[in-house]
Design an enzyme around this catalytic site. Structure first.
Site, PDB file in Angstrom:
ATOM      1  N   ASP A   1     -35.175 101.138  40.644  1.00 44.17           N
ATOM      2  CA  ASP A   1     -35.185  99.695  40.882  1.00 44.17           C
ATOM      3  C   ASP A   1     -36.373  99.088  40.136  1.00 44.17           C
ATOM      4  OD1 ASP A   1     -35.122  97.130  41.879  1.00 44.17           O
ATOM      5  OD2 ASP A   1     -35.396  97.698  43.979  1.00 44.17           O
TER       6      ASP A   1
ATOM      7  N   ASP B   1     -30.789  95.464  37.656  1.00 42.36           N
ATOM      8  CA  ASP B   1     -32.056  96.202  37.592  1.00 42.36           C
ATOM      9  C   ASP B   1     -32.078  97.427  38.498  1.00 42.36           C
ATOM     10  OD1 ASP B   1     -32.436  95.042  40.196  1.00 42.36           O
ATOM     11  OD2 ASP B   1     -34.600  95.094  39.870  1.00 42.36           O
ATOM     12  N   GLU B   2     -30.933  97.793  39.039  1.00 38.79           N
ATOM     13  CA  GLU B   2     -30.916  98.836  40.063  1.00 38.79           C
ATOM     14  C   GLU B   2     -29.735  99.759  39.877  1.00 38.79           C
ATOM     15  OE1 GLU B   2     -30.815  98.233  44.624  1.00 38.79           O
ATOM     16  OE2 GLU B   2     -31.479  96.367  43.715  1.00 38.79           O
TER      17      GLU B   2
HETATM   18  P1  TTP Z   1     -34.418  92.926  43.466  1.00 39.21           P
HETATM   19  O1  TTP Z   1     -34.479  94.307  42.876  1.00 39.21           O
HETATM   20  O2  TTP Z   1     -33.964  92.779  44.859  1.00 39.21           O
HETATM   21  O3  TTP Z   1     -35.866  92.257  43.391  1.00 39.21           O
HETATM   22  P2  TTP Z   1     -36.968  92.337  42.269  1.00 39.21           P
HETATM   23  O4  TTP Z   1     -36.630  93.338  41.210  1.00 39.21           O
HETATM   24  O5  TTP Z   1     -37.241  90.969  41.766  1.00 39.21           O
HETATM   25  O6  TTP Z   1     -38.244  92.791  43.063  1.00 39.21           O
HETATM   26  P3  TTP Z   1     -38.562  94.224  43.695  1.00 39.21           P
HETATM   27  O7  TTP Z   1     -39.822  94.674  43.013  1.00 39.21           O
HETATM   28  O8  TTP Z   1     -38.749  93.968  45.146  1.00 39.21           O
HETATM   29  O9  TTP Z   1     -37.386  95.106  43.400  1.00 39.21           O
HETATM   30  O10 TTP Z   1     -33.514  92.014  42.579  1.00 39.21           O
HETATM   31  C1  TTP Z   1     -33.450  92.163  41.169  1.00 39.21           C
HETATM   32  C2  TTP Z   1     -33.266  90.827  40.502  1.00 39.21           C
HETATM   33  O11 TTP Z   1     -32.083  90.195  40.977  1.00 39.21           O
HETATM   34  C3  TTP Z   1     -34.394  89.869  40.772  1.00 39.21           C
HETATM   35  O12 TTP Z   1     -35.471  90.018  39.853  1.00 39.21           O
HETATM   36  C4  TTP Z   1     -33.726  88.538  40.679  1.00 39.21           C
HETATM   37  C5  TTP Z   1     -32.298  88.789  41.090  1.00 39.21           C
HETATM   38  N1  TTP Z   1     -32.059  88.323  42.484  1.00 39.21           N
HETATM   39  C6  TTP Z   1     -31.540  87.046  42.680  1.00 39.21           C
HETATM   40  O13 TTP Z   1     -31.271  86.328  41.718  1.00 39.21           O
HETATM   41  N2  TTP Z   1     -31.336  86.612  43.972  1.00 39.21           N
HETATM   42  C7  TTP Z   1     -31.643  87.378  45.070  1.00 39.21           C
HETATM   43  O14 TTP Z   1     -31.457  86.928  46.211  1.00 39.21           O
HETATM   44  C8  TTP Z   1     -32.185  88.693  44.846  1.00 39.21           C
HETATM   45  C9  TTP Z   1     -32.544  89.562  46.022  1.00 39.21           C
HETATM   46  C10 TTP Z   1     -32.370  89.115  43.555  1.00 39.21           C
HETATM   47 MG    MG Z   2     -35.913  95.235  41.664  1.00 43.23          MG
END
Ligand code: TTP
Ligand code: MG
Length: 357
Positions: free
Chosen positions: A9, A104-105
């Protein structure tokens, strides 16, 4: 035989890309999503902004109250797609079975991978390093024997860290875990569990499968298993649908714009029906027009917030229609298609579970 699953992630993904590309924003609170005074929501924010309590899905106006000094930026989805492709190229060096959850995951099943002497932890280290070398962005990883635990583990040492849950640790790990941290348990389910006195994995374990099914339906069986550290779901390299669409060819060419709009409303209703059934939302809406002389054009619009309701798509129609010549030429076919699809979790919450080109 235990499997070896890695969940990768990216850290603060959209925000990290923006900080990479705008060095002046590094070390600053950066909020990606709606503008401060708009009705939009925060897509994500940098860790500097999280210290002020800002988080994903929060209204941008609220984020502005909490952190007025933040840099507010609009998402650049095409750039994030490009990075997603780069990290997938790294994944493919280590696993054949890759299941993306969002841009991203992803889950990787590395059970049969020989690299790093078969050590999934060392593989995760290498994957994170190669991602950094390719993108100058950091990722976190969770390593375990099933998807549920790998996913939870990747949050343990975030950002830029990793965590392993070994088979003998799984059950104890889940016992101490707050149910709100369980993947698949949203706020509504969490509140329902709290009302039943279920706060941790250990509490959950006290309930029989039948009782959980009675309260939570099909998900009850899943909760029963994960409370015991068991999750048999395979990593599935799903060939996701790239687009959904509906079109219609008229028996007689149509020249009246208001009539075309009515057809488009109907097509939108059809597509949204399928979309809802598949629990998807879309970033891109495309209008297809074939004129009476068979010449065909498409006009697309990509939005920051994925759409899934017919009304949301109706709002985009006039400007798409204006970019065609339908007011001067008659038309034999109209179509609507939706792409850059993403999943909608239960409880109406829109989250990027599976974004695809
Ligand atoms: P996430 O992996 O949930 O968050 P993140 O990568 O920004 O932060 P973390 O370090 O906690 O993993 O989500 C990945 C991307 O998806 C995030 O950068 C933006 C997008 N996203 C949205 O657009 N809306 C949302 O509600 C979420 C949770 C994520
Ligand atoms: Mg993330």
């Amino acid at each position: 035989m235990n499997r070896k699953i890695i969940h990768i992630d990216m850290d603060a993904f959209f925000a990290a890309v923006e900080q990479r590309d705008h060095p002046q924003w590094r070390g600053q609170p950066v909020i990606v999503g709606g503008q401060p005074h708009s009705r939009g929501v925060v897509a994500t924010c940098s860790y500097e902004a999280r210290r002020f309590g800002v988080h994903s899905a929060m209204p941008s106006s609220r984020a502005y109250q909490l952190c007025p000094q933040a840099v507010f930026v609009r998402p650049r989805i095409p750039v994030y797609y490009r990075v997603s492709q780069q990290i997938h190229a790294v994944f493919h060096e280590y696993a054949e079975l890759i299941e993306p959850l969002s841009l991203d995951e992803a889950y990787l099943d590395v059970t049969d991978t020989d690299a790093c002497g078969g050590s999934a932890s060392l593989m995760a280290e290498e994957i994170r390093l190669k991602i950094y070398q390719a993108t100058q962005l950091t990722a976190s990883a969770g390593i375990s024997y099933n998807k549920f635990l790998a996913k939870v583990a990747s949050d343990m040492n975030k950002p830029n860290g990793q965590y392993v849950i070994r088979p003998e640790q799984g059950e104890a790990f889940v016992e101490q875990l707050a149910v709100g941290k369980f993947y698949g348990v949203g706020q509504v389910t969490e509140a329902k569990m709290h009302a039943l006195g279920i706060r941790t994995g250990a509490d959950l374990k006290a309930w029989s499968r039948a009782q959980l099914q009675q309260h939570f339906g099909k998900a009850g069986g899943y909760y029963y298993a994960i409370a015991r550290g068991v999750d048999e779901r395979p990593v599935v390299a799903t060939r996701q649908r790239k687009s959904l669409g509906s079109e219609t060819t008229f028996e007689q060419d149509v020249s009246e714009v208001s009539l075309m709009y009515q057809y488009l409303e109907q097509l939108t209703a059809d597509v949204c029906g399928v979309l809802t059934k598949k629990q998807l939302a879309a970033y891109t809406v495309t209008l297809k027009v074939k004129y009476a002389d068979f010449q065909q054009v498409t006009r697309s619009q990509t939005v920051d917030e994925p759409v899934y309701k017919p009304e949301q798509i109706h709002q985009l129609l006039p400007s798409l229609m204006q970019r065609t010549e339908i007011s001067q030429r008659s038309v034999r076919l109209l179509g609507i298609s939706l792409s850059k699809l993403t999943s909608i979790l239960d409880e109406g919450e829109v989250k990027q579970l599976s974004l695809f080109q």
